[in-house]
Design an enzyme around this catalytic site. Structure first.
Site, short mmCIF file in Angstrom:
data_model
loop_
_atom_site.label_atom_id
_atom_site.label_comp_id
_atom_site.label_asym_id
_atom_site.label_seq_id
_atom_site.Cartn_x
_atom_site.Cartn_y
_atom_site.Cartn_z
N SER A 1 -0.75 10.04 -8.57
CA SER A 1 -2.14 9.33 -9.16
C SER A 1 -3.38 10.35 -9.30
O SER A 1 -3.10 11.51 -8.67
CB SER A 1 -2.37 8.40 -7.94
OG SER A 1 -3.74 8.06 -8.36
N TYR B 1 -4.45 4.49 -0.36
CA TYR B 1 -3.98 5.08 -1.69
C TYR B 1 -3.81 6.39 -1.78
O TYR B 1 -3.01 7.11 -2.06
CB TYR B 1 -4.60 4.12 -2.58
CG TYR B 1 -3.80 4.23 -3.72
CD1 TYR B 1 -4.38 5.02 -4.94
CD2 TYR B 1 -2.70 3.46 -4.15
CE1 TYR B 1 -3.89 5.19 -6.31
CE2 TYR B 1 -2.26 3.43 -5.47
CZ TYR B 1 -2.67 4.42 -6.47
OH TYR B 1 -2.18 4.24 -7.82
P1 NAP Z 1 1.67 -2.64 -10.74
O1 NAP Z 1 1.24 -3.30 -11.99
O2 NAP Z 1 0.94 -3.30 -9.53
O3 NAP Z 1 3.23 -2.74 -10.49
C1 NAP Z 1 3.75 -2.40 -9.37
C2 NAP Z 1 5.00 -2.98 -9.16
O4 NAP Z 1 5.86 -2.62 -7.86
C3 NAP Z 1 5.17 -4.43 -9.14
O5 NAP Z 1 6.09 -5.13 -9.92
C4 NAP Z 1 5.20 -4.56 -7.56
O6 NAP Z 1 5.69 -5.98 -7.39
C5 NAP Z 1 6.14 -3.88 -7.27
N1 NAP Z 1 6.14 -3.52 -5.76
C6 NAP Z 1 5.29 -3.55 -4.70
N2 NAP Z 1 5.48 -3.56 -3.76
C7 NAP Z 1 7.07 -3.48 -3.90
C8 NAP Z 1 7.90 -3.10 -2.82
N3 NAP Z 1 7.70 -2.93 -1.36
N4 NAP Z 1 9.21 -2.99 -3.11
C9 NAP Z 1 9.60 -3.03 -4.64
N5 NAP Z 1 8.51 -3.25 -5.42
C10 NAP Z 1 7.36 -3.32 -4.98
O7 NAP Z 1 1.09 -1.21 -10.85
P2 NAP Z 1 1.08 -0.22 -11.85
O8 NAP Z 1 -0.23 0.07 -12.59
O9 NAP Z 1 2.28 -0.43 -12.92
O10 NAP Z 1 1.72 1.15 -11.18
C11 NAP Z 1 2.95 1.49 -11.05
C12 NAP Z 1 2.73 2.72 -10.29
O11 NAP Z 1 1.97 3.54 -10.89
C13 NAP Z 1 2.38 2.51 -8.66
O12 NAP Z 1 2.96 3.54 -7.84
C14 NAP Z 1 0.85 2.95 -8.77
O13 NAP Z 1 0.16 3.46 -7.75
C15 NAP Z 1 0.81 3.92 -9.97
N6 NAP Z 1 -0.24 4.44 -10.88
C16 NAP Z 1 -0.84 3.41 -11.36
C17 NAP Z 1 -2.06 3.64 -12.16
C18 NAP Z 1 -2.68 2.66 -12.83
O14 NAP Z 1 -4.00 3.19 -13.49
N7 NAP Z 1 -2.21 1.48 -13.34
C19 NAP Z 1 -2.55 5.13 -12.34
C20 NAP Z 1 -1.72 5.89 -11.44
C21 NAP Z 1 -0.76 5.92 -10.73
P3 NAP Z 1 4.12 -7.14 -7.04
O15 NAP Z 1 3.79 -7.64 -8.39
O16 NAP Z 1 4.89 -8.10 -5.90
O17 NAP Z 1 3.05 -6.33 -6.38
C1 GCO Z 2 -8.56 2.98 -8.40
C2 GCO Z 2 -7.08 2.77 -9.39
C3 GCO Z 2 -6.69 4.18 -9.40
C4 GCO Z 2 -5.29 4.23 -10.41
C5 GCO Z 2 -4.82 5.33 -10.40
C6 GCO Z 2 -5.66 6.41 -11.03
O1 GCO Z 2 -8.88 1.92 -7.77
O2 GCO Z 2 -8.95 4.16 -8.53
O3 GCO Z 2 -6.58 1.85 -9.30
O4 GCO Z 2 -6.05 4.47 -8.01
O5 GCO Z 2 -4.66 3.05 -9.96
O6 GCO Z 2 -3.86 5.71 -9.17
O7 GCO Z 2 -4.54 7.71 -10.90
#
Ligand code: NAP
Ligand code: GCO
Length: 267
Positions: free
Chosen positions: A147, A160
């Protein structure tokens, strides 16, 4: 002699955690298009069914399993079941994750621990479960979804940021400990991506204006836009493919330039 086949995932089995939708789903879809067999897990039956339907709609025959990445016994059972029903995992993507946005002084230790458990302990448990077969097979890829918070802090995301900073160092440690087995462990550091996880940060305000945080991110991103899960597909395929066999311990930031940019200067 370079061969574009090095970017192919033909014949590989990829397990992407938490991949019913969002970033995990996009990465899994890209892997399927690159030739991989897709295995995914999610936290409950309903989400796995939702994911299976979504993969089917994309013409992808995925293998879906219910498994909580923080439950070591359940994860070990999952890997044994996948190895029996599908085959040995070549590529693991530790994607499952949560975020809790709470001012630190208001955050309970219980909530802090839950974020660390899912976002950091989960990838440790999943990686530990797949590594023995990767060592035996003589190769493997582990990709941790880090992230911006692996590098930067911001108000309300202490747990986080701690988890994602730790995940960057776990990535480097797996690289260090298993590189000699031809196992590469790298991270992908998405910028701000439009998924359900960030939906609260993009809500249109009662007066119809964009959310202040939305405007903030636009000003902090040279690309002047939020990322989409599709923006992560190419980098994810590269890190899962033979083309990245000498890339190890690296976090590839896919952020539209945020980390390089002080932010839009006043007019
Ligand atoms: P998301 O939409 O919240 O999807 C996360 C998935 O992981 C959901 O299906 C969630 O299920 C599942 N999950 C949560 N806890 C779990 C567990 N204990 N065991 C198995 N599955 C579990 O998140 P996303 O935005 O696609 O992000 C995916 C990854 O990228 C995460 O690691 C997030 O931190 C990272 N990330 C996201 C962003 C962003 O801007 N979106 C940026 C950087 C990094 P539920 O629906 O039940 O929660
Ligand atoms: C926040 C956002 C970020 C993104 C991502 C950025 O609240 O700042 O959720 O944390 O999820 O991790 O890289």
């Amino acid at each position: 002699m370079f061969d574009m086949e090095k970017f192919s995932l033909n014949g590989k089995i990829a397990l992407i955690t938490g991949a019913s939708y969002g970033i995990g789903f996009a990465i899994a879809t890209a892997y399927a298009r690159a030739g991989a067999t897709i295995v995914f897990n999610d936290i409950n039956e309903e989400l796995v069914a939702k994911g299976m339907a979504a993969y089917e709609a994309e013409g992808i025959k995925a293998h879906g399993y219910v498994c909580d990445v923080t439950n070591e016994d359940a994860v070990n059972e999952l890997i044994a079941k996948v190895e029996k029903e599908v085959g040995v995992i070549d590529v693991l993507v530790n994607n499952a994750g949560i975020i809790k946005r709470t001012p630190m002084l208001e955050m309970s230790a219980k909530d802090f621990r839950q974020v660390i458990d899912i976002d950091l302990n989960g990838p440790f448990i999943m990686s530990k479960a797949v590594l023995p077969s990767m060592i035996q097979k003589g190769h493997g890829k582990i990709i941790n979804i880090c992230s911006m918070m692996s590098e930067l802090g911001r108000e309300t995301v202490s747990a986080y940021a701690a988890a994602k900073g730790g995940l960057k160092m776990l990535t480097r440690n797996i690289c260090s400990e298993f590189g000699s087995h031809n196992i590469q462990c790298n991270g992908i550091g998405p910028g701000y991506i439009a998924t359900p996880q960030t939906a609260p940060l993009r809500e249109i305000q009662p007066d119809g204006s964009r959310h202040p945080f939305d405007q903030f991110i636009i000003a902090k991103t040279p690309a002047a836009r939020w990322g989409n899960p599709e923006d992560l597909m190419g980098p994810a395929v590269f890190l899962a493919s033979d083309a990245s066999d000498f890339v190890n311990g690296h976090v590839l930031y896919v952020d539209g330039g945020i980390l390089a940019y002080i932010g839009k200067q006043p007019e």
